[in-house]
Every structure is written in structure tokens, then in C-alpha cells.
Design an enzyme around this catalytic site. Sequence first.
Site, mmCIF file in Angstrom:
data_model
loop_
_atom_site.group_PDB
_atom_site.id
_atom_site.type_symbol
_atom_site.label_atom_id
_atom_site.label_comp_id
_atom_site.label_asym_id
_atom_site.label_seq_id
_atom_site.Cartn_x
_atom_site.Cartn_y
_atom_site.Cartn_z
ATOM 1 N N SER A 247 0.827 -1.195 0.000
ATOM 2 C CA SER A 247 0.000 0.000 0.000
ATOM 3 C C SER A 247 0.875 1.264 0.000
ATOM 4 O O SER A 247 1.700 1.442 -0.887
ATOM 5 C CB SER A 247 -0.956 -0.033 1.201
ATOM 6 O OG SER A 247 -1.934 0.973 1.103
ATOM 7 N N ASP A 395 -9.964 -3.263 -5.826
ATOM 8 C CA ASP A 395 -9.393 -2.618 -4.649
ATOM 9 C C ASP A 395 -10.152 -1.323 -4.364
ATOM 10 O O ASP A 395 -10.110 -0.381 -5.166
ATOM 11 C CB ASP A 395 -7.909 -2.319 -4.910
ATOM 12 C CG ASP A 395 -7.174 -1.761 -3.708
ATOM 13 O OD1 ASP A 395 -7.808 -1.056 -2.897
ATOM 14 O OD2 ASP A 395 -5.967 -2.019 -3.587
ATOM 15 N N HIS A 423 -8.131 -4.687 -1.035
ATOM 16 C CA HIS A 423 -6.914 -3.955 -0.681
ATOM 17 C C HIS A 423 -6.133 -4.732 0.373
ATOM 18 O O HIS A 423 -6.564 -4.856 1.531
ATOM 19 C CB HIS A 423 -7.253 -2.563 -0.152
ATOM 20 C CG HIS A 423 -6.052 -1.686 0.027
ATOM 21 N ND1 HIS A 423 -5.312 -1.217 -1.035
ATOM 22 C CD2 HIS A 423 -5.444 -1.204 1.145
ATOM 23 C CE1 HIS A 423 -4.318 -0.480 -0.584
ATOM 24 N NE2 HIS A 423 -4.363 -0.461 0.727
#
Length: 451
Positions: A247, A395, A423
Site C-alpha cells: 500500500s 481494490d 486492498h
Amino acid sequence: MSEVSKWPAINPFHWGYNGTVSHIVGENGSLKLSLKDSKDQVELDTFVNKYVPLLKNGAHFKLSPYLFTGILQTLYLNAADFSKKFPVFYGREIVKFSDNGVCTADWVMNSWKNEYKFNQKTTSFDTGKFGDDEKATHPEGWPRLQPRTRYMTEDELKEIKKVDLPLVVICHGLAGGSHEPIIRSLAENLSRNGKFQVVVLNTRGCARSKITTKNLFTAYHTMDIREFLQREKQKYPDRKLYAIGCSFGATMLVNYLGEEGDKSPLSAAVTLCNPWDLLLSAIRMTEDWWSKNLFSKNIAQFLTRTVQVNMGELGVPDGSVPDHPPTVENPSYYNFTHENLMKAKHFKSSLEFDELYTAPSLGFSSAMEYYKAASSINRVDKIKVPTLIINSRDDPVVGPDQPYSIVEKNPRVLYCRTDLGGHLAYLDNDNNSWATRAISEFLSKFDELIV
């Protein structure tokens, strides 16, 4: 028409649990890798197709049928109880940098699983001896650590530095750390077979670390990754170094790779669920109904708590002026006042946080200007290290649109696009992550077969 409507939103009714991997490769193919014990070379794309079945082009994977959308996958990862999953032990080191700042490095300590015995009745590790050792090693004034994590003794630090296995450095997500389920899953998968030494580099102020300078992390904050990798390379110049970014940690890692070019000591890198275009992600998190209402506020409050617990260092008197004009290279945190902290406690998005804190401290006029400049999409073309990318089209944080056209121009990058996963989740029936297994398999084969 809102700006976000230019891009398709995540459709919560697009569902499934049989995922597929698709490779995005440019017309000029991908980087040629040299195989060990052979004069042959193999392209990165071909290497993955041949040696990494989980990630080959067209590979299928099964996720939990109960978590049949990216929104459900992401929600469950963040809300469910994973305390008994991925029981990794970490030994913590305080790492000091050239600007007098610190972060913490949590080293995976598999040997501690024998030292701290597993209790069959409670299905957890006994905390008695571990608690005693934790108290004996804990530095005064530092926050209490997450379960199965304690500071190392000087002797333990010396032993860690003697290990010359290939090293994998994991960079976590925004305001996260080594304690996150997906990070523990990565650490457990990578360290299970004894091939790698694994460490999680906790960003300044995260994972119950302290901030000791006015320098809070941003997407531009690549100096700690750079110094830490240089330090490790100096210890054992001949061993391989790998890095994984998750991320926001992937954004920082790609920015580092682009800045460093062919000077990076890494043999390979992996990114998982990178928000390539921070501007697009910010708009989605503020204007897309599902992303805004389910995720955005939590992220903003994570960031605000990071500031709150470090106000002793970051805080300045209300009404103070900066001692120098703020720039990316020389930030000024004059806006970390108690008055602004009170405002931040009511924020519902990271955009509000970056508008108040991050952008002004770097000399940008707005958060949007900061996002445009700091997005890793700007630097992916300069990556010189073989890099595997995994992103999911469902996502809810990143969105379905990915930088295919730019990635295709760099043969050192292989983009593995999945249609499902959410995600950082990719959770199956047993709440194990397909993505962390796939990353572990890729790095294991890369280290085994590539020069």
C-alpha cells in the site's frame, strides 16, 4: 459532475471468489535474467510463468466465498480478529539515522517460538516468561509493544547481525506496522523455510515507535529505506537484498527505486496494492460512497493519532512561524499545533489531514498538488531493479484504473493484475492470504534460480 466520475467506481455488486492473474507486458518484452549454473537467460515474464505457478499469466486462485467483493475482503481484513493467526515473534531494534531521527526494525525471531512455549489450552504462547523479558529490555519512556514483540538485548542484536542469509525488508502501509495481519502473514511465509532473514521497517512514529525529529514520514520519505539498505549491504556485501512494499509502503518503495535507479543494492522488489496515483486515490476516498464511508475516516484517524502521541516532539506553540521556508528536502512542521490537532480529530479523510499538515510542511499549496508530485507513477519508468507488481481491480482504496501504459514502457517491471482481492486482503477460506503466499513463492524462486 464530480472529478471522480471521470473514472469508474468500484461496483459493490461485482462479485466472485474465483480470481485470475493477468500479466501486463510491454511490446518490447521484459528484462532478461541470468540463471544460476547456466549461461541461459530468461525474461522476467517467462520466469514467473515457468517457476512461479501462483502468479503465471492466466493462473486461477480461490478466495473465501463469504468475502465475495473487494469491499468485503478489505473490511474483513481490517475488522476481524486475527490475533491467533500468523503468530510471528519480533525482536525490535531502534535504528538511528543521519538526521538524528529513528525508526524501528522488527526482526522475525523464529527461534523464540521454542523459547516461549505454546499453550495448547489457550491456543496461544505463554506470556509469563515473555512478559518478564519484555520488561527487562523495554527502554524507559517508550510505548508498550504489540503482542509477541519485544526489544532485543545487546547480545541478541549482535547475533542478528551475524546472520548472512538473504534479507527481505518489508515496508508497511499508511500508519500501520509489523503488527498488521497482512504484514505478519508476509513475515511468516517468507521466514518459514529458513531461506531468508526477514525484517519489517516501521516508519517513523508507526507501530508504537517514537518520533525524535520534526521529520514526519510522507510519500517523499525515502531516506530511511535508503540508509537502512545501505547499512545492511555494508554488513554483508555479497548477500542479496529484497524489499516488499504494501500500500503506502509500496508508494515509498517505488519512489525510492525510481530515485535510486541502478544504485540500489536490491536484487528484486515487490509491490502489493500500490496506490500509484495518489491524486486519483484521494479523490476516490473522498467522493466514492463506499470508499468514503467504509475506509476513509479510519485512515484519517490513524494519522491523527500518530500526530497526537508524538506532539511532544512535533508540536510547536500556536501562532509560531517556520524557521525556514518549507521544501521537500527541508520540511518545516510549524503547523503541528494543538489548535490544528483539535481540528484533525474531526477529520473524515486523509485528504483533510494532508491539506492541513503534509502539504504545507513540504511547501505545497494544497494536498492535491502534493499528491500530483509525490505519486509513484511519476518514477516507475526509472526503476532499474526487477520489480513484481500485484494490484487488484476491485481494490476499494486504489480503484480499478492502473498505470498500464507507463508500466509497459519499463521492461524491468512485471505487472500482475488480478480481478479480485480487495486492498491487501486476498483472503481464502482459512483466512490465509493468497497474495502473501504468491510473493513468498516469487522471492524464493528468484533467490534460488537467478544470479
